[in-house]
Structure formats: C-alpha cells, structure tokens
Design an enzyme around this catalytic site. Structure first.
Site: not given
Ligand code: NAD
Ligand code: TYD
Length: 355
Positions: A135-137, A161, A165
């Site tokens: 992630t960019d975070e 989180y 990561k």
């Molecule tokens: P998500 O929470 O929707 O899915 C995570 C998946 O991992 C789920 O299916 C869960 O069952 C599985 N999982 C969790 N713990 C596990 C374990 N111990 N063993 C096996 N499986 C397990 O997450 P997402 O939003 O799809 O993110 C996927 C990846 O991309 C993550 O690594 C996250 O850090 C990264 N990412 C997400 C975003 C975003 O905006 N959602 C952005 C950048 C990077």
């Molecule tokens: P989120 O979707 O949780 O992603 P991330 O924290 O990984 O960026 O949140 C996106 C933005 O929205 C973040 O600045 C937090 C804000 N947010 C709210 O203001 N209210 C909410 O209920 C949630 C879930 C997020």
C-alpha cells in the site's frame, strides 16, 4: 492437464484478490490459479461465483501463518509464482486490535517467504517469482503541497496497519537481498469498486445512504485520498507479475486526489440519482464524528515509473468508476446483506459507540 504456470494467489477471496483471480483465470486458461484464503470476515467465496467452476481454478482454505500447510500446497500444485494479497486491511480495525495485524501481515508474510524459499531454493530460482502487494500508506502522510510519493520516498508509517505492511515490505526485500529470492513489490493507493467490504469509506457510505443511516465523516472531512478503480489495480498486478523487474518496486495510483468531504458529496449525488431520490436529499446524513487517531492527512502516488516502463495507465475516469460501483452495490443487495449480518452489526455498534 499440464499447466504452463501454477500461480498461488493469497487473499483471493477478498476485495482486490477476487478481481486478480478473476482476471488471471479468465485471461490465462493455460495457467492454474490456486486461491489460498483463510476466509476471515473479509473473505467471501461468493466474490468468485462466476469463475469457481473453471478447470484452471482451485481453492484452498488455509492460514498464511501455517507453514506446513502452505508448504504442502506449494508442493502439491508445483507453484512457481506467488501473488501475495492476504492481509488484515482496515486501518480502523488495526487501531482497535493491532496484534492480529502483526500476526497476519508480518508473521504471515514471513511464513510465506520462508516456505517459498524452502521449496524453491533447491530447485533453483529460475522462472520463480514472489510478488508482494502493498500500500501507499507505508510512505506516511503528505502535507497539502508536498510532492506525490515516489518509489524512493522513505517509509514513515503511522497506523498499526501501515506499520505492519511496511514491516512485511522490508521482509520481502530482505529475502531478496539475503537469500536471492526473486521478489517484486507494488504499493497502490486507495482502491474502490465491486466486492469491497462495507467497512471502507465508499461501500460503507453507499450502503448507509441507501438505508438512510448517518454517514460518519472523520474530523472535518479534509483528508485526501488518491482513488483507483480496482480493475485497474488488477490489470497493473497482471502486468507487473509478467513484465516487472525482479527486486524492483512499482507505485500504482489513480492520479485522482479527492478530499473526503468532496468525495462524499459526489457519492451522495450518484446514489440519490440512481435511487430516484431528489438531488441532494441525502446530504442531511453527513455527520461529522471524532477524527481517526493518527489520521494521515493526504496520500498521493506518482505512478510514472509503471507508466513509463510497462505502459500502464488507469482506464477509467473517476465519475465512470463511481457510477459503476454504485450501480453494482445497488444491484447486489443480497451480497451486501450477507456480509453485513451478525458479527458486522456488533462490530459497528462497538466502533461507533465511542465516536
Ligand atoms: P481484504 O480485507 O478485502 O481481503 C483480505 C483477504 O485476505 C480476505 O479474503 C481474507 O480472508 C484473507 N486473509 C486474511 N488473513 C488471512 C490469513 N491469515 N491467511 C489467509 N488469508 C487471509 O483486503 P483488500 O482490500 O482486498 O487488500 C488486499 C491486499 O492489497 C492487502 O495486502 C492490502 O494491504 C493491499 N492493498 C489494499 C488497498 C485497498 O485500497 N483496499 C490498497 C493498496 C494495497
Ligand atoms: P478507508 O476507506 O478506511 O481507507 P484508508 O484509511 O485506508 O485510506 O478511509 C478512506 C478515508 O475516509 C480516510 O481518510 C478515512 C475516511 N473515513 C471516514 O471519514 N469515515 C468512515 O466511516 C471511514 C470508514 C473512513
């Protein structure tokens, strides 16, 4: 059937993972795609109902922290590529329970790395790849006028989180530098689209607007995120897996920065229109609540390396992406109801009771 590649996708039942699995299964019938997922609250096999009967798809329910189980799976399927997405992914949950984030994101990644090394090292690393999705975070927070994150921005995570990561990214690089494991990392901005669990901003708010429930905007709603449609992320992952250079990092982003409050207003417009409500009728649901602890002000990512080296760029305008996303959630009520029952209700009552 002899497959030309056997790819293990971890976290394939989650939001981004399910889009990656769908893309690979459909695009590469000559590959076998093994989806390894523990099916935590965030994992849902219904996300893959349209591809689960394909012959080149397999599912294994397993924990990435379970080394013997992962090793058995890697050997049985003769895995030669890992695309690692499994993680705990929600910042608010990490603030409430950091330990499970350390366990899954750090120890789980370390376990996978070690198993990949154990299985592949004796065979030689030729043709193998461990691709870690991050992630960019990990880069921390930008001020309003700072330049975007690049691949050389120093790591400065703030939430449990992002710290977990960041640790996993460091371990991936360490396995390359120390043991020669062929690795690639990509760091992506905020994703949105179908199948995202309704704890993240966009799906949570679509669901709440539909149900006339409050929209809890943290702080003043001035935080900025860079939004990318999930299918564009999945395309980038496919491209990097096939053409990325080993030991490199690639940033992936939408070049699409929005202040939360502006995004929420845009979203309200689309949802109201699609529901046939008068324009602006859900604006009264906006509720400013106590800010998230350690809330990063701004994320913005420079993905010019990926654009230059591999020719990737986002395909969808944000307006189109929002329309498609809202449409999907409004048409998939059954999916929403199934993931928002029971445990979810309890979690949200607890989460917002102290705000
Ligand atoms: P998500 O929470 O929707 O899915 C995570 C998946 O991992 C789920 O299916 C869960 O069952 C599985 N999982 C969790 N713990 C596990 C374990 N111990 N063993 C096996 N499986 C397990 O997450 P997402 O939003 O799809 O993110 C996927 C990846 O991309 C993550 O690594 C996250 O850090 C990264 N990412 C997400 C975003 C975003 O905006 N959602 C952005 C950048 C990077
Ligand atoms: P989120 O979707 O949780 O992603 P991330 O924290 O990984 O960026 O949140 C996106 C933005 O929205 C973040 O600045 C937090 C804000 N947010 C709210 O203001 N209210 C909410 O209920 C949630 C879930 C997020």
């Amino acid at each position: 059937m002899k497959y030309s590649r056997n790819i293990l996708v971890t976290g394939g039942a989650g939001f981004i993972g399910s889009h990656v699995v769908r893309l690979l299964v459909q695009k590469y019938p000559q590959y076998r795609i093994v989806n390894l997922d523990l099916l935590t609250y965030a994992g849902n096999l219904a996300n893959l109902a349209d591809v689960e009967s394909r012959p080149n798809y397999a599912f294994e329910r397993a924990d990435i922290c379970d080394a013997p189980r992962i090793e058995e799976i890697m050997r049985r399927y003769e895995i030669d590529g890992v695309i690692h997405l499994a993680a705990e992914s929600h910042v608010d949950r990490s603030i409430k329970d950091p330990f499970v984030f350390a366990q899954t994101n750090i120890m789980g990644t370390l376990t996978l790395l070690q198993v990949a090394r154990t299985v592949w090292e004796p065979q030689g690393y030729e043709g193998k790849l461990f691709y870690h999705i991050s992630t960019d975070e990990v880069y921390g927070s930008l001020e309003a006028d700072d330049a975007q994150f690049t691949e050389s921005t120093p790591y400065a995570p703030h939430s449990p989180y992002s710290a977990s990561k960041a640790s996993s990214d460091h371990l991936v690089r360490a396995y390359h530098d120390t043991y020669g494991l062929p690795t690639i990392i990509s760091n992506c901005s905020n994703n949105y689209g179908p199948y995202q669990f309704p704890e993240k901003l966009i799906p949570l708010f679509i669901n709440n607007i539909r149900n006339r429930k409050p929209l809890p905007v943290y702080g003043k709603g001035e935080n900025v995120r860079d939004w990318l449609f999930v299918e564009d992320h999945a395309r980038a992952i496919d491209l990097i897996f096939h053409s990325g250079r080993v030991a490199e990092t690639y940033n992936i982003g939408g070049c699409n920065e929005w202040r939360n409050i502006d995004l929420v207003k845009a979203l309200i417009k689309v949802v109201d229109r699609q529901l046939g409500r008068p324009e602006g009728s859900s604006l009264d649901l906006v509720t400013y609540v106590t800010d998230r602890a350690g809330h990063d002000l701004r994320y913005a990512i420079d993905s010019s390396k990926l654009q230059r080296e591999l020719g990737w760029s986002p395909s969808l305008q944000f307006e189109q992406g929002l329309e498609r996303t809202v449409e999907w959630y409004l048409n998939n009520q059954e999916w929403l109801d199934s993931v928002t029952s029971g445990e979810y209700q309890r979690y949200y009552e607890e989460m917002y009771s102290d705000r």
